[in-house]
Enzyme design. Sequence first.
Site, short mmCIF file in Angstrom:
data_model
loop_
_atom_site.label_atom_id
_atom_site.label_comp_id
_atom_site.label_asym_id
_atom_site.label_seq_id
_atom_site.Cartn_x
_atom_site.Cartn_y
_atom_site.Cartn_z
N GLY B 108 69.03 -35.12 -21.42
CA GLY B 108 70.21 -35.76 -20.84
C GLY B 108 69.86 -36.45 -19.55
N CYS B 109 70.85 -36.59 -18.67
CA CYS B 109 70.66 -37.36 -17.45
C CYS B 109 70.19 -36.44 -16.34
CB CYS B 109 71.94 -38.09 -17.09
SG CYS B 109 72.59 -38.98 -18.50
N VAL B 110 69.06 -35.78 -16.58
CA VAL B 110 68.57 -34.82 -15.59
C VAL B 110 67.11 -35.13 -15.25
CG1 VAL B 110 70.12 -32.97 -16.20
CG2 VAL B 110 67.97 -33.19 -17.42
N ALA C 241 75.21 -33.38 -16.88
CA ALA C 241 74.27 -33.23 -15.77
C ALA C 241 74.99 -32.71 -14.52
CB ALA C 241 73.59 -34.56 -15.47
#
Lengths: 242, 110, 499
Positions: B108-110, C241
């Site tokens: 994901g957006c990590v 996130a």
Amino acid sequence: MTTFFAILFTVATLTLVIGLGLKIAQYARTPAPLKIPTTPAPLTKPGVAFRLAREAVVFESLFKANKPLWIFAALFHFGLAVVLVRHVRYFQTEVGPLVALVQPLALPAGLAMLIGLLLLLGRRLVLERIRYITGRSDILMLVLLLGIAVTGMFMTKHVHTDVVAVKAFFTGLLGFEIRSLPGDPLLVVHLLLVAILMIVFPFSKLLHAPGLFFSPTRNQTDTPREHRHLCDWAAKLEDKRS
Amino acid sequence: MAYTSKGASIEADEEGYLININEWNEELADQIAKDEGITMSTEHWEVVNFLREYYAEYQIAPAVRVLTKAIAKKMGPDKGSNKYLYELFPYGPGKQACKIAGLPKPTGCV
Amino acid sequence: MAAPFDTPVLGDVDERRIPALKVGAMAESKPYVATAAHQEPLGFPGVLEDGWEKKAIGRMGELLGKYRSLQVFMDICVKCGACTDKCQYFLGTGDPKNMPVARADLFRSVYRRYFTTAGKLTPGLVGARDMTKEVLDEWFNYFHQCSQCRRCSVFCPSGIDTAEISMAARDIMDTIGQGQKYCNEIIGKVHKVGNNLGLPAPALLNTLEGLEEDILDETGVPVKLPIDVHGAEVLLVTPSADFFAEPHVLGLIGYAKVFHAAGVSWTLSTLASEAGNFGMFIGNYEQMRKISMRIRDAALALGVKRIIFGECGHAWRVAYSFLNTLAGPWDFLDPRYPVPQHILEFTNDLITRKGIKLDKSGNDGMVLTVHDSCNVARGARMGDRPGGQFTIPRDVIRASVPKLIDMHPDTICEKTFCCGGGGGVLTDELLDLRLKGALPRMEAIKEVADRDQVNFVAMICAICKAQFTKVLPYYGFKMSMAGGVHQLVSTAIVLGNEQ
């Protein structure tokens, strides 16, 4: 010669009109399933019309992108626009007011067009990035337009042709009547190139002229939350859902 | 790709994350850490062990904040910071520590 | 581990340095190919099978008939080159295939061969190519060097948007069995677990409880992070996130404090525990729709009246521009509010109405600049006026922080540069690309950092936050220099006076 050009221009006109008509119909028929205007975008239809007008007339986005290119493109396109209007006189028995108005601009407009084209061509040959993206057809298109401009300017300035006869030929053609066309070599080349341009128009990048108005990033209002936008094929997916 | 540990071939994905987390062992963790340029210290093991415990319960690695809090509890408040974890695992505590612990990569957006 | 590479040297923004062409510089840059395990759950073939060429052309024909954007953009490019120096990946790598027109031509050349008279008759003249494995590999590599940020579309005189073309290319590649692992694995997790991270409900609950404790410890105020609360006024949909990563989580704490201070009841949802929608990145309408429907289902199940999205760039584009189309109509929600709303619209409205109080001294010493996230800047709006997506975040920042300095005008608002990690390229194997793509943004930051002592970059996107945190240190900045707007609200908001 006269018969050849009569047939050629009939074919060229039909190709241009039908080809362009089919392309425009295709663009109009193809759905735009999602709202994708490049934002900030106008919220209303008049706003969109104004945005499109700015793009079509003053090349707003190009101005943001690249000032020299904007000048080159403006020289060519504005020059061409004036020259085109001026050429209407070869199709009208009575010369209209707009045509009369641009008559004195004929020479500067032709020159602007010529200079614009030369700059655009030079740019393709000199700038590394632009050379990379230039294909053979891009060069040919510029050469074709240059050919038309140069032969046209020569006839205006130096080797005059019998414009009265040319006008008779085209007005005659409009009434399905064949009248004799002068056989000057410059005129022959000029008309031949114009006919080629008309024929390739619907098959080439010249489609950017009508295409701009169908570009969803430019012709959509920014109202997705206010109005539900749903195209036919997307609506069919919903039938499956319930 | 695959690792060899204790005579067995252990399958991993293109980036070196284990396909089957149950094939993990401590010797393998040392080996993966070495590939990453890390020598496992007591502190590294604390982190790796916590990740594995948390994963066993929740089927996911802990959020960075959960991890820092747990480390602070175990090793003292001065070590319970994102900065400290980055010192231990320079490529990012989430991804690098998970790889060493044999856990899947957080996506994901990590 | 990613291969070793060089960090580009930062130049002067005002010079607008255009690199010399380095042909093939990024030819080897490519993401991992999705395996059958990532492909099949999405309904895509597991591997490239015999006859894929024909299938690819068939799918291209379908898309041309379904998307006016694609059909028109295929025909109308005049190769003027206005876009050639606008893409951050070209500016950072010098690879000419990262010039938008050249990237689009990878697709256009195939289109011409199979769908145009000129390409069928004279392929050499108009640069038409057969669909071969070589072409496919080139597609895979270079359409994953586009972050779909739409910067090229701002400058194109015909409005050609390369994002539309890269989405179509990715859709075709998925359809024939050559998908991208990063995006497809994540979409699979959304369907299976509910979010991009694969964070199961118990872990999410545990994380939220921990955050409540932290806020109580820090502020002494029992700010809640409710989840699956039936009958709450607001459903908050935020990128996963925000639950997991730093600095994202500080923004989540900020949202919670705003709701608390405003006294508005709200809830998260385990069903829709993700705002992101990677269906857009792969250009697949059906995936995008399926992911969006979770939000509708969650809103119906919880009986909420409003939907608000957290800070996430592409999620806001999908939410603002597409959600009504994909999952509407929203007639069951409170008609007094737009659906959906952005958390910044909500907070800004509260600030204007004095519904919450902010104290800038909470952010003393901070000199801020704003990185406009690309999908918000060029693919969406906030508020009721065009450009609200630029003014509203800045208004909220001005209310929270003592000093705000904008970066070079060619690098903000509609001309903003992508962070370098958007559009499905935020994956470790593309770090070289991400680092180079960040170059124009880093140059602009350096200018204000040197000149105005800017020490923090605010942004409103989970991808931007992760990307900045990763690349800032390579350019000599501190990783803690990047964070969300609600991270600033969080430290400025005055709690404890509410009813």
